[in-house]
Write a protein that holds these residues in place. Structure first.
Motif, PDB file in Angstrom:
ATOM      1  N   LEU A  98      42.105  40.148  52.012  1.00 39.52           N
ATOM      2  CA  LEU A  98      42.876  40.084  50.775  1.00 39.52           C
ATOM      3  C   LEU A  98      44.366  40.045  51.087  1.00 39.52           C
ATOM      4  O   LEU A  98      44.872  40.865  51.862  1.00 39.52           O
ATOM      5  N   CYS A 107      41.865  36.233  48.014  1.00 38.69           N
ATOM      6  CA  CYS A 107      41.331  36.271  49.370  1.00 38.69           C
ATOM      7  C   CYS A 107      41.759  35.047  50.178  1.00 38.69           C
ATOM      8  O   CYS A 107      41.916  33.949  49.637  1.00 38.69           O
ATOM      9  N   THR A 151      33.395  42.489  45.540  1.00 34.33           N
ATOM     10  CA  THR A 151      33.824  41.663  44.411  1.00 34.33           C
ATOM     11  C   THR A 151      33.261  40.247  44.538  1.00 34.33           C
ATOM     12  O   THR A 151      32.777  39.658  43.562  1.00 34.33           O
ATOM     13  N   THR A 152      33.314  39.690  45.748  1.00 39.06           N
ATOM     14  CA  THR A 152      32.786  38.341  45.971  1.00 39.06           C
ATOM     15  C   THR A 152      31.287  38.294  45.728  1.00 39.06           C
ATOM     16  O   THR A 152      30.776  37.355  45.092  1.00 39.06           O
ATOM     17  N   ILE A 157      38.880  34.722  42.672  1.00 35.14           N
ATOM     18  CA  ILE A 157      39.156  35.451  43.915  1.00 35.14           C
ATOM     19  C   ILE A 157      39.931  34.606  44.919  1.00 35.14           C
ATOM     20  O   ILE A 157      40.313  35.102  45.978  1.00 35.14           O
ATOM     21  N   THR A 201      44.298  50.945  42.283  1.00 36.49           N
ATOM     22  CA  THR A 201      42.886  50.955  42.650  1.00 36.49           C
ATOM     23  C   THR A 201      42.459  52.319  43.188  1.00 36.49           C
ATOM     24  O   THR A 201      41.258  52.608  43.228  1.00 36.49           O
ATOM     25  N   MET A 249      36.837  43.750  36.546  1.00 36.72           N
ATOM     26  CA  MET A 249      36.246  43.155  37.736  1.00 36.72           C
ATOM     27  C   MET A 249      34.859  42.597  37.451  1.00 36.72           C
ATOM     28  O   MET A 249      34.373  41.725  38.169  1.00 36.72           O
ATOM     29  N   SER A 272      38.357  44.493  51.834  1.00 36.66           N
ATOM     30  CA  SER A 272      38.687  43.065  51.889  1.00 36.66           C
ATOM     31  C   SER A 272      38.082  42.282  50.729  1.00 36.66           C
ATOM     32  O   SER A 272      38.152  41.050  50.719  1.00 36.66           O
ATOM     33  N   GLY A 273      37.479  42.970  49.754  1.00 33.89           N
ATOM     34  CA  GLY A 273      36.979  42.298  48.555  1.00 33.89           C
ATOM     35  C   GLY A 273      35.566  41.761  48.675  1.00 33.89           C
ATOM     36  O   GLY A 273      35.146  40.918  47.863  1.00 33.89           O
TER      37      GLY A 273
END
Length: 587
Positions: free
Chosen positions: A474, A527, A354-355, A321, A221, A313, A350-351
């Motif tokens: 995560l 997560c 993405t969420t 997730i 990443t 993604m 912590s994502g």
């Protein structure tokens, strides 16, 4: 290293022979083996790669998935050769690249991995095809020793050793002949010109292209190019942890960083101030990488960090997730309302983004106008209108929301509520009939409310629009190919569950390590989270400006609320992650 158990007869591997031997030794079941015997094998594919892609399981308990590494170890034993895992950091590249030409090695699909006084060790994935060994032995005037290795690694490392590292060595030699550091600075100037590409320019471009593809293949990443004392270090962040993957001479690191800065439209000669840039790079058929660049001056020189946005993604769903079906339904119910505000909270990395994007994709239909303001835009989606914060021209989160309100939006996503202006405007948008998604940097769901109050946002505005808070972290997922069951360690389990009353299971999974997961024991992330709907009772506490302790007591007493720690425990019981990993993230 011994002679093979069977007559080699200088033949290539035959999938029928391999399957029959695997069934005979009970490596795979007869049922699975007979099914594969009737399958058509692609001619261009190595037989073991084909078998590894069939999702077979070992016929013996605990019936783990059969990996390519496991198949290669079996082949090594079957052919009476040693299995060898190629580690580029332990190989003397200068020695092995002088043995034979690259084209010859590619044709044979072998690679030298060790040069001894009287012999050379060659890695191959065809241990029964040794027709080339006599000829090679005469050419190199040494004995040939054979080890069995991964055919994919053999192919990749031939390219790496001969294209990248050999080029680096040649560049170093030419660079020292031409004046060392001064020549490197001249190269930086050439890289920024539009003149005909030079040999040095081509070498550096190839190295940069290889570095991007290497990072993508390793699921990194972030790429860190770091100048250190006497060396340029390259580290990848994979599944949230840093790993050293390469080391360059410092004279090579300078033009590599300069080349990347040029691609990102950054000032090559500016090394005293931090800079930001962005690159789009094609790394495969229909695969385009989005890269965000950031440089800072350090004691040993300029450091460059590259954030890689995985194009996959854009297709991640809420289930992907790590949310349970019950919580997916609850969260979808919250985010699909006609107005209000939902918040996702957690530390950096912590994502949260993405969420939020997974949530936006759920609502972004042709009949819904979605506008986002982010800092920066990380995941590009054609279904949204996305704006990036730019303080130089006064585009802040607050000013962007003001502009969005004149764009007839249905859903507004605000990258982060970090001050009173952004928070007030987000709430005003929610109160005027829009659905607002945003993030806050807090440790848990309860502290998100106190953070909004601390920003100066009136409590009556918070209660009027806030619908739900999702706090998340995560955790790395255990590698499905090598995770192993162990008796549940009582001390670690007690530390994990804390005040939660959950009986310890007789056994849990822990990490092991294999080539699939790069010996880390983990592959992928999901997560752990806590989902807090805003109820009437919680609104009463917000109006009273309750303290964090009072809010925490209420949350703990809510029987429908599953705290993040308990969600982590559930994932340990399900065998998705380890006790150590959840403790690392939560405690």
């Amino acid at each position: 290293m011994g002679a093979p158990k069977v007559d080699t007869r200088n033949r290539r591997l035959n999938i029928r022979e391999l399957l029959k031997e695997m069934m005979a030794t009970e490596f795979i079941s007869k049922e699975e083996g007979n099914k594969l015997l009737h399958k058509r094998t692609p001619i261009s594919l190595h037989p073991l790669i084909f078998i590894a892609r069939q999702n077979l399981k070992d016929s013996k308990p605990p019936n783990l998935p059969i990996t390519l590494e496991g198949l290669l170890r079996w082949l090594a034993n079957y052919s009476n050769f040693s299995y060898y895992e190629i580690d580029p950091l332990k190989i003397d590249i200068n020695s092995i690249t002088k043995i034979l030409p690259k084209a010859y090695l590619k044709r044979l699909s072998v690679i030298p991995v060790e040069v001894k006084d009287d012999s050379v060790v060659f890695a191959t994935a065809e241990p029964f095809d040794l027709s080339w060994t006599d000829e090679v032995s005469k050419v190199i005037k040494k004995k040939v020793e054979i080890v069995v290795s991964n055919p994919i690694h053999i192919s990749n490392f031939i390219e790496e050793f001969f294209t990248v590292r050999r080029a680096l060595r040649e560049y170093n030699i030419e660079n020292k002949k031409s004046g060392g550091f001064e020549q490197t600075k001249e190269l930086e100037k050439m890289l920024g010109s539009v003149s005909k590409p030079t040999k040095e320019d081509s070498v550096i471009s190839n190295i940069v292209d290889w570095l991007f593809k290497f990072a993508f293949d390793e699921r990194a990443t972030d790429i860190h190019l770091e100048p250190r004392r006497g060396v340029g270090q390259v580290r990848f962040r994979i599944d949230g942890t840093m790993r050293v993957v390469y080391k360059f001479d410092p004279e090579i690191m300078l033009p590599i960083i300069s080349r990347i800065k040029i691609l990102g439209d950054m000032k090559v000669d500016e090394k005293r101030r931090p800079q930001d840039g962005r690159i789009k790079r094609e790394v495969g058929q229909d695969i385009v990488m989005e890269l965000r660049l950031s440089t800072i001056p350090t004691h040993y020189g300029e450091k460059l960090v590259i954030r890689i946005f995985d194009p996959n993604m854009a297709d991640v769903t809420l289930a992907d997730i790590g949310m349970s079906p019950r919580d997916v339904d609850l969260w979808k119910n919250m985010v699909t309302r006609s107005h209000g505000m939902v918040l996702v909270t957690g530390p950096t990395g912590s994502g949260k983004t993405t969420t939020l994007h997974a949530s936006l994709r759920h609502v972004a239909t042709e009949g819904v106008n979605v506008c986002t303001v982010e800092d920066p835009v990380e995941i590009i989606n054609d279904s949204f209108s996305q704006m990036q914060v730019n303080r130089d021209i006064d585009i802040t989160f607050g000013s962007a929301i003001r502009s969005f309100l004149r764009q007839d939006p249905d859903v507004i996503m605000v990258g982060e509520i970090r001050d009173m202006d952004a928070g007030t405007m987000a709430i005003q948008a929610a109160l005027t009939g829009h659905m607002v998604y945003s993030t806050v940097h807090t440790n848990d769901a309860a502290s998100t409310i106190t953070r909004l109050l601390d920003l100066g946002i009136p409590s009556y505005l918070i209660t009027a629009c806030l619908r739900c808070i999702l706090a998340q972290r995560l955790v790395r997922l255990l590698c499905k190919f090598c995770k192993k069951k162990v008796d549940t360690p009582k001390e670690a389990w007690d530390q994990l569950v804390g005040p939660i009353e959950i009986s310890a299971p007789p056994s849990v999974y822990t990490r092991s390590g294999c080539t699939e997961c790069k010996q880390t024991g983990y592959m992928g992330r999901a997560c752990v989270y806590e989902l807090l709907p805003v109820t009437r009772e919680l609104n009463d506490l917000i109006r009273k400006k309750a303290t964090l302790e009072e809010l925490t007591d209420y949350v703990s007493s809510n029987q429908d609320f599953v705290p993040m720690r308990e969600n982590g425990v559930e994932k340990v019981i399900q065998g998705l992650t380890s006790i150590e990993e959840v403790l690392r993230v939560i405690v």
